[in-house]
Structures are given as C-alpha cells and as structure tokens.
Write a protein that holds these residues in place. Structure first.
Motif, mmCIF file in Angstrom:
data_model
loop_
_atom_site.group_PDB
_atom_site.id
_atom_site.type_symbol
_atom_site.label_atom_id
_atom_site.label_comp_id
_atom_site.label_asym_id
_atom_site.label_seq_id
_atom_site.Cartn_x
_atom_site.Cartn_y
_atom_site.Cartn_z
ATOM 1 N N GLN A 144 -63.351 4.041 -11.437
ATOM 2 C CA GLN A 144 -63.478 4.335 -12.853
ATOM 3 C C GLN A 144 -62.163 4.478 -13.791
ATOM 4 O O GLN A 144 -62.273 4.321 -15.016
ATOM 5 C CB GLN A 144 -64.445 5.769 -13.239
ATOM 6 C CG GLN A 144 -65.674 5.564 -12.407
ATOM 7 C CD GLN A 144 -66.320 6.790 -12.539
ATOM 8 O OE1 GLN A 144 -66.250 7.785 -13.490
ATOM 9 N NE2 GLN A 144 -67.506 7.186 -11.646
ATOM 10 N N PHE A 145 -61.045 4.818 -12.956
ATOM 11 C CA PHE A 145 -60.002 5.154 -13.862
ATOM 12 C C PHE A 145 -58.938 4.212 -12.991
ATOM 13 O O PHE A 145 -57.981 4.650 -12.452
ATOM 14 C CB PHE A 145 -59.569 6.519 -14.073
ATOM 15 C CG PHE A 145 -60.515 7.300 -14.683
ATOM 16 C CD1 PHE A 145 -60.677 7.193 -16.139
ATOM 17 C CD2 PHE A 145 -61.299 8.094 -14.003
ATOM 18 C CE1 PHE A 145 -61.412 7.951 -16.622
ATOM 19 C CE2 PHE A 145 -62.233 8.867 -14.659
ATOM 20 C CZ PHE A 145 -62.264 8.759 -16.127
ATOM 21 N N SER A 146 -58.734 2.734 -13.272
ATOM 22 C CA SER A 146 -58.298 2.007 -12.625
ATOM 23 C C SER A 146 -56.522 2.041 -12.770
ATOM 24 O O SER A 146 -55.571 1.700 -12.086
ATOM 25 C CB SER A 146 -58.431 0.518 -12.782
ATOM 26 O OG SER A 146 -58.348 0.134 -14.228
ATOM 27 N N LYS A 147 -56.210 2.439 -14.045
ATOM 28 C CA LYS A 147 -54.691 2.965 -14.605
ATOM 29 C C LYS A 147 -53.906 3.932 -13.758
ATOM 30 O O LYS A 147 -52.927 4.049 -13.777
ATOM 31 C CB LYS A 147 -54.625 2.856 -15.970
ATOM 32 C CG LYS A 147 -55.149 1.668 -16.703
ATOM 33 C CD LYS A 147 -54.970 1.728 -18.205
ATOM 34 C CE LYS A 147 -55.270 0.419 -19.030
ATOM 35 N NZ LYS A 147 -55.138 0.686 -20.570
ATOM 36 N N ILE A 148 -54.935 4.914 -13.278
ATOM 37 C CA ILE A 148 -54.220 6.032 -12.647
ATOM 38 C C ILE A 148 -54.147 5.606 -11.048
ATOM 39 O O ILE A 148 -55.353 5.468 -10.424
ATOM 40 C CB ILE A 148 -55.098 7.316 -12.860
ATOM 41 C CG1 ILE A 148 -55.032 7.589 -14.453
ATOM 42 C CG2 ILE A 148 -54.365 8.434 -12.050
ATOM 43 C CD1 ILE A 148 -55.749 8.807 -14.874
ATOM 44 N N LYS A 149 -52.960 5.625 -10.590
ATOM 45 C CA LYS A 149 -52.915 5.225 -9.230
ATOM 46 C C LYS A 149 -53.263 6.610 -8.111
ATOM 47 O O LYS A 149 -53.784 6.520 -7.032
ATOM 48 C CB LYS A 149 -51.483 5.060 -8.702
ATOM 49 C CG LYS A 149 -51.061 3.555 -9.401
ATOM 50 C CD LYS A 149 -49.643 3.221 -8.709
ATOM 51 C CE LYS A 149 -49.207 1.996 -9.616
ATOM 52 N NZ LYS A 149 -47.847 1.708 -9.207
ATOM 53 N N ASP A 150 -52.981 7.704 -8.757
ATOM 54 C CA ASP A 150 -53.476 9.013 -7.989
ATOM 55 C C ASP A 150 -53.433 10.023 -8.884
ATOM 56 O O ASP A 150 -52.577 10.095 -9.934
ATOM 57 C CB ASP A 150 -52.474 9.148 -6.924
ATOM 58 C CG ASP A 150 -53.201 10.093 -5.608
ATOM 59 O OD1 ASP A 150 -54.033 10.547 -6.075
ATOM 60 O OD2 ASP A 150 -52.133 10.330 -4.877
ATOM 61 N N GLY A 151 -54.052 11.253 -8.519
ATOM 62 C CA GLY A 151 -54.028 12.490 -9.458
ATOM 63 C C GLY A 151 -52.803 13.119 -8.885
ATOM 64 O O GLY A 151 -52.069 13.022 -8.026
ATOM 65 N N ILE A 152 -52.609 14.389 -9.463
ATOM 66 C CA ILE A 152 -51.524 15.355 -9.135
ATOM 67 C C ILE A 152 -52.107 15.970 -7.831
ATOM 68 O O ILE A 152 -52.831 16.703 -7.827
ATOM 69 C CB ILE A 152 -51.143 16.300 -10.294
ATOM 70 C CG1 ILE A 152 -50.803 15.751 -11.667
ATOM 71 C CG2 ILE A 152 -50.038 17.257 -9.797
ATOM 72 C CD1 ILE A 152 -50.477 16.533 -12.803
ATOM 73 N N ALA A 153 -51.256 15.616 -6.706
ATOM 74 C CA ALA A 153 -51.585 16.200 -5.251
ATOM 75 C C ALA A 153 -51.407 17.809 -5.661
ATOM 76 O O ALA A 153 -50.481 18.197 -5.795
ATOM 77 C CB ALA A 153 -50.680 15.595 -4.352
#
Length: 221
Positions: free
Chosen positions: A155-164
């Motif tokens: 759904q959010f292809s521009k975000i590679k990953d959230g803040i771990a």
C-alpha cells in the motif's frame, strides 16, 4: 498562528486554542488545523475559489474530524488564514521559518537571519523529542512498526521500511493531541503532518518551506 495584542491564551470561534510562545511576538495554535476547522472555511470558500485543492476531503485513507487536514497547498493554507483573519477580526498567518524553529525548541541553535535553505539539515542528531534515535515511545506519529502490514500489502511503495523498534499505533494521520505536547504546549511539531511556513525555501522562489515531518516520515533527516 496569530498576530494579536492578546497576552493570554484564547480560544477562537472554531475552537482553536492559541497560546504565546516565548521568543516570538505571536501566538501559535496548539495543534494543526483540523478537518472540522477547514471544513467551515471550505463550505464558505467553495463558491468562489476555483483553485482550491479538493483532495483534503478524500485523501485515500480514513480520518476523523479531529485529524489534521491534509492535501492543502501553501496557497490554500494562506487563503484559510486570510479568511480566518476576516472572520475573527485579528491577523492569522503562517509562521516564518525562524518562528517555527523557536516553537519547536531549536531557535537558539540557528541564525535567525540565515535563509531556510542554508539552515536545512545543519543541526544533526536533534529532534522534536530530544536526541534519541529511534524515537522514544510516544514521541509522535511517524512511520514505524505499525506500518508493516500495509507495507507488506504494497500500500505504501515509496516507504522501504518503517522505523525499526518504534510503534505509534497510527498507520495514517492521528487526531490532534494524541501525543504529548512539547515544552511550549504545542502538539505534533514533529510527525503527523508537515507544516507550511511563510518563507521561500529557495532563492528562485519556486518552493515554500515545509517543516516538522509527517506520519509518512521514517528517516532522521
């Protein structure tokens, strides 16, 4: 924010609470403009402002009336301030870049006369919540672990990953005041939605200043 002779906090007719911020000569709204605030303006302005961006009504995800309005251009934000000034009988406007810095707590660390572009990313390792990375629990609405199901679903292809290691509980925007206020009593000075400032970012005057980050932000910069 407002230019006003008032020295005490006050609540305007839309229910926006404004308070003085030490180091400035203005009062700031304690939170971002809510959907319900902007809806009053939109209903009034729709008949004669053809350029008004309609995307705030349906941003592509669910919002409450107390969530901050999104998909608002700088021109729309300025027009909202002008309308509110006329409605309230005092001057409302966007903050300057330096006023915003003071309100977030870093005004003393920058040259107030320097251009926004020259100051951009010059203060490293300092965030609205302090100096810790990743953010401590409850720091604000950013892209964290809560995004993983949405990321997995594409759904959010521009975000590679959230803040771990960080989870704020909100995949998209959150109602204003969901997290603790800063030392001046202002909410969401980092995260949730970006905030427009009056200044031009560039000498060519093509880009306006945005500050604060959003629910979509997942990097220290």
């Amino acid at each position: 924010m407002a230019n006003t002779p008032e020295v005490q906090p006050f609540v305007n007719s839309l229910g926006m609470k404004l308070i003085p911020v030490p180091g400035t000569k203005v009062l700031f709204s304690i939170w971002d403009t809510r959907r319900k605030d902007y809806a009053v303006y939109s209903a009034y302005a729709a008949a004669y402002i053809s350029s008004m961006h309609p995307g705030w009504k349906a941003p592509g995800f669910t919002q409450t009336d107390d969530d901050p309005v999104v998909n608002v251009s700088w021109e729309d934000a300025k027009a909202f301030c002008q309308w509110l000034s006329k409605k309230e009988g005092i001057t409302y406007r966007l903050p300057t870049d330096h006023e915003w810095s003071v309100a977030v707590g870093i005004g003393s660390q920058e040259d107030p006369l320097a251009s926004p572009a020259s100051k951009s990313k010059k203060i490293e390792g300092v965030y609205p919540w302090g100096t810790q990375w990743p953010p401590p629990k409850g720091a604000g609405n950013y892209s964290g672990e809560e995004m993983r199901p949405a990321l997995a679903a594409g759904q959010f292809s521009k975000i590679k990953d959230g803040i771990a290691g960080y989870n704020d509980g909100f995949v998209n925007t959150s109602p204003v005041g969901s997290f603790a206020a800063n030392q001046f009593g202002l909410y969401d000075m980092g995260g949730n939605v970006w905030q427009w400032c009056m200044d031009w970012l560039d000498e060519g005057q093509k880009v306006r200043v945005l500050r604060g980050g959003s629910w979509y932000s997942d990097t220290p910069a």
